[in-house]
Structure formats: C-alpha cells, structure tokens
Design an enzyme around this catalytic site. Structure first.
Site, PDB file in Angstrom:
ATOM      1  N   CYS A  75       8.610 -30.072 -32.632  1.00 40.68           N
ATOM      2  CA  CYS A  75       7.722 -29.235 -32.423  1.00 40.68           C
ATOM      3  C   CYS A  75       8.282 -28.162 -33.601  1.00 40.68           C
ATOM      4  O   CYS A  75       9.101 -27.426 -33.101  1.00 40.68           O
ATOM      5  CB  CYS A  75       7.346 -28.407 -31.181  1.00 40.68           C
ATOM      6  SG  CYS A  75       6.139 -26.869 -31.233  1.00 40.68           S
ATOM      7  N   CYS A 120       7.286 -24.163 -32.382  1.00 41.29           N
ATOM      8  CA  CYS A 120       7.836 -23.541 -31.296  1.00 41.29           C
ATOM      9  C   CYS A 120       8.613 -24.674 -30.612  1.00 41.29           C
ATOM     10  O   CYS A 120       9.570 -25.202 -30.918  1.00 41.29           O
ATOM     11  CB  CYS A 120       6.862 -22.901 -30.267  1.00 41.29           C
ATOM     12  SG  CYS A 120       5.163 -23.796 -30.162  1.00 41.29           S
ATOM     13  N   SER A 121       8.147 -24.745 -29.447  1.00 40.94           N
ATOM     14  CA  SER A 121       8.851 -26.023 -28.340  1.00 40.94           C
ATOM     15  C   SER A 121       7.806 -26.662 -27.668  1.00 40.94           C
ATOM     16  O   SER A 121       8.075 -26.767 -26.154  1.00 40.94           O
ATOM     17  CB  SER A 121       9.960 -25.268 -27.501  1.00 40.94           C
ATOM     18  OG  SER A 121       9.493 -24.383 -26.705  1.00 40.94           O
ATOM     19  N   CYS A 122       6.630 -27.130 -28.107  1.00 35.35           N
ATOM     20  CA  CYS A 122       5.516 -27.846 -27.439  1.00 35.35           C
ATOM     21  C   CYS A 122       6.400 -29.026 -26.869  1.00 35.35           C
ATOM     22  O   CYS A 122       7.110 -29.768 -27.848  1.00 35.35           O
ATOM     23  CB  CYS A 122       4.391 -28.175 -28.108  1.00 35.35           C
ATOM     24  SG  CYS A 122       3.377 -26.549 -28.624  1.00 35.35           S
TER      25      CYS A 122
END
Lengths: 210, 128
Positions: free
Chosen positions: A108, A111-113
């Site tokens: 991702c 961000c940190s999906c």
C-alpha cells in the site's frame, strides 16, 4: 504443553503472577468494572484476528478444492466470507494467484491498507516507507532482500492496495505436498507468502520441535 | 469499541513493547498471560485509561527491568504495568489487590478451579 523442567523458584513465581492476575480480574469484576465474558471475548478476538490464520485457511482450502479456488479468484470478498471472514470496512477483497510464470506482491504505497480479516494486522515493515516506496521501483531487489530470488522468466506484478481494494496473494502450493490435507497445509501458509514476499513453506522447512 | 476487530494501536505496538508473536500470531505461554492481556484491553475499552497510558507505562516497566537485569518475562512486566495503572487510576488499591490475592489463594487451596469463567460454547451477540 509445558514440558520444561522449571526450578521450584520459577514455578512459585509463575503461581504468583497467575494468582495476581486472577485477583486483579476478580476484584475488577467484583467492582462491576469488567466481566469475565468480555475478557474471554477479547482474548478470542485478538488470538483470531491478529494472526494470519484466517488467510492460511483460505489458501489451504483453495489448494485442495478447485471449485473454491475458482470462486476465490472470481470474487475474493464472497469466497472469503464463505469461511466467515468479513469486515474489511466495505473494501473489496481481490485474491491474486501466483503461478510458475507470475509472482504477485502486495503493497500500500499511500498508507498501510491491508486485508485485515484474513491476514490480521500488518507487520511493521509493511508500513515502512522503505518497503512502500521500494517494492514498486525495484520489486526484485526487495524480494531478494526477503530471501526470495525469482528467476528472470517470472513476471513480478506489484499491486497497490487502497481503501476500496485489498489484495491477498494465493501462493503456489509447495511441491511435495500432494499427500497433505487441508489441515496439514494450513501451517505452510505464512503471512509473508500471502503478502507475496515469500513462498509458502515446504513441509520439511517447518519449525519442528524446537 | 468492541466492534469485532482488534484495535490497531494495541496490535501494532512496536519495538520493545511489541506483543510476543509467532508467525504473526499472538503467543500466550500460560492462561494467565491471556487473561492479563484481555484485562488490559478490556479496561481500555471501558474508558478506564487511554491505551497510550498503558503502552507508555509498559515501555517504562520494560526499560527499568532491562536496566536492572531483571529476567522477568514480557507478560510479567505487562501485569506489573497493569497493576500500577489500576492503582494510579484509583480503580483499586494495593491493599484490595493483596486481600483479593490472599482470598484467591485460599480458594485455590479448596477447589482446583483454574478457570473461574463459566463454559459457554456459543457466541453472544453485541457486547457493550
């Protein structure tokens, strides 16, 4: 299984902390601040939710059931929900199949999906700027750093997750596992394999008795 | 709060306060560790303290233990943090905890009941 031979001091210390924990819980329950049911529920939730076990079950099922695999690749959200794993806040779940010629890896970049319902919580490196930026630019180099050297003949596809789509990799079933059933295959499926920075483990490389 | 997913701030604690794991999954070496974990999370969900209160306390506890060469385990430090915080927040006193521990020890002597919660095989619906 607690097979280690503890010294008696250590056993006493273990009893003490167990007792202190029990006392704390009993006191807070008595005061009406918490209930034992809530604690049970939390422990169950975190044990289940944090780990990649759900994803491993999905993969093992797909390896052993071609109908399920087809459904999984067609509609990841529905196929994953068949096993009871739901709740990715409306994000669609897309499962990417690794083959002898295509290797998928998930990132991702923004961000940190991450596909929480199946993979639990993302590892720290997944959220690092280095991984997010470099895996797109130089995936083969990054994969090699993870210990995964892919031949040039294998195409590497990098998939960027976002709030609408969460990806999970369906790793290749390791060679020499033809005789294994679904339950025995589950431990071979690691979190890293489902992100795409590793292959599923071969049975003999599993940590044994340690 | 109890929306059916793990709280990221808890699960993602980093570095020395990171939760012990194996292959990404939580590892509890003994039942009491899981209870201590659940207690800390439950109290946070009840609004007894902010998670940062707990995680900062844990970081201090770990740093102190390491500086003095204390061989205590992660969840022993976790429990110490939780006890201090419960006392600091006025949820219970040291004396109450000691008294309850004595009471529990007595009960343990009479019954061999390591699991005080009642068995329930099915899930309940929404929790508070």
């Amino acid at each position: 299984m607690t097979q280690e031979q503890h010294g008696s001091d250590h056993v006493q210390a273990e009893i003490d902390v167990a007792l202190r924990t029990k006392a704390l819980e009993a006191l807070l329950v008595e005061k009406g601040l918490i209930t034992t049911d809530v604690i049970d529920e939390i422990v169950r939730l975190y044990e289940r939710d944090i780990g990649p076990l759900n994803g491993a079950k999905v993969v093992a099922k797909a390896w052993t059931n071609t109908d399920y695999k087809r459904r999984l690749l067609e509609n990841g959200t529905a196929a994953v929900a068949e096993l009871g794993f739901t709740g990715s806040q409306g994000a669609e779940m897309v499962v990417l199949e690794n083959t002898p010629t295509v290797h998928n890896v998930v990132v991702c970049t923004l961000c940190s999906c991450y596909p929480w319902p199946v993979l639990g919580l993302p590892p720290t490196w997944y959220k690092s700027f280095a991984y997010r930026s470099r895996v797109v630019r130089e995936p083969r180099v990054v994969l090699r750093e993870f210990g995964l050297a892919l031949p040039e003949s294998v195409e590497v596809r990098v998939w960027d997750s976002n709030s609408e789509v969460r990806y999970m990799v369906l790793p290749e079933r390791p060679a020499g596992t033809e005789h294994l059933g679904e339950a025995e295959l589950i431990p071979l499926v690691t979190r890293d394999a489902m992100i795409g920075v590793a292959n599923a483990q071969a049975p003999q490389t599993l940590p044994g008795g340690e | 709060m109890m929306a059916g997913t793990a709280d990221e701030r808890i699960a993602n604690m980093d570095k020395q306060i990171a939760l012990p794991r194996k292959n990404g999954e939580l590892v509890f070496e003994a039942p009491w560790e899981a209870r201590a974990f659940g207690l800390a999370v439950a109290l946070n969900e009840k609004g007894a303290y902010r998670w940062s209160d707990f995680s900062q306390g844990l970081a201090r506890e770990i740093a102190t233990a390491e500086a003095s060469g204390d061989p205590s385990t992660y969840y022993e430090r976790w429990l110490a943090t939780l006890e201090s915080l419960v006392i600091a927040k006025g949820l219970a006193t040291h004396e109450e905890l000691d008294a309850m521990a004595a009471e529990q020890a007595l009960q343990d002597g009479h019954h061999d009941d390591a699991h005080p919660h009642h068995p329930n095989g099915h899930h309940h619906g929404g929790t508070g």
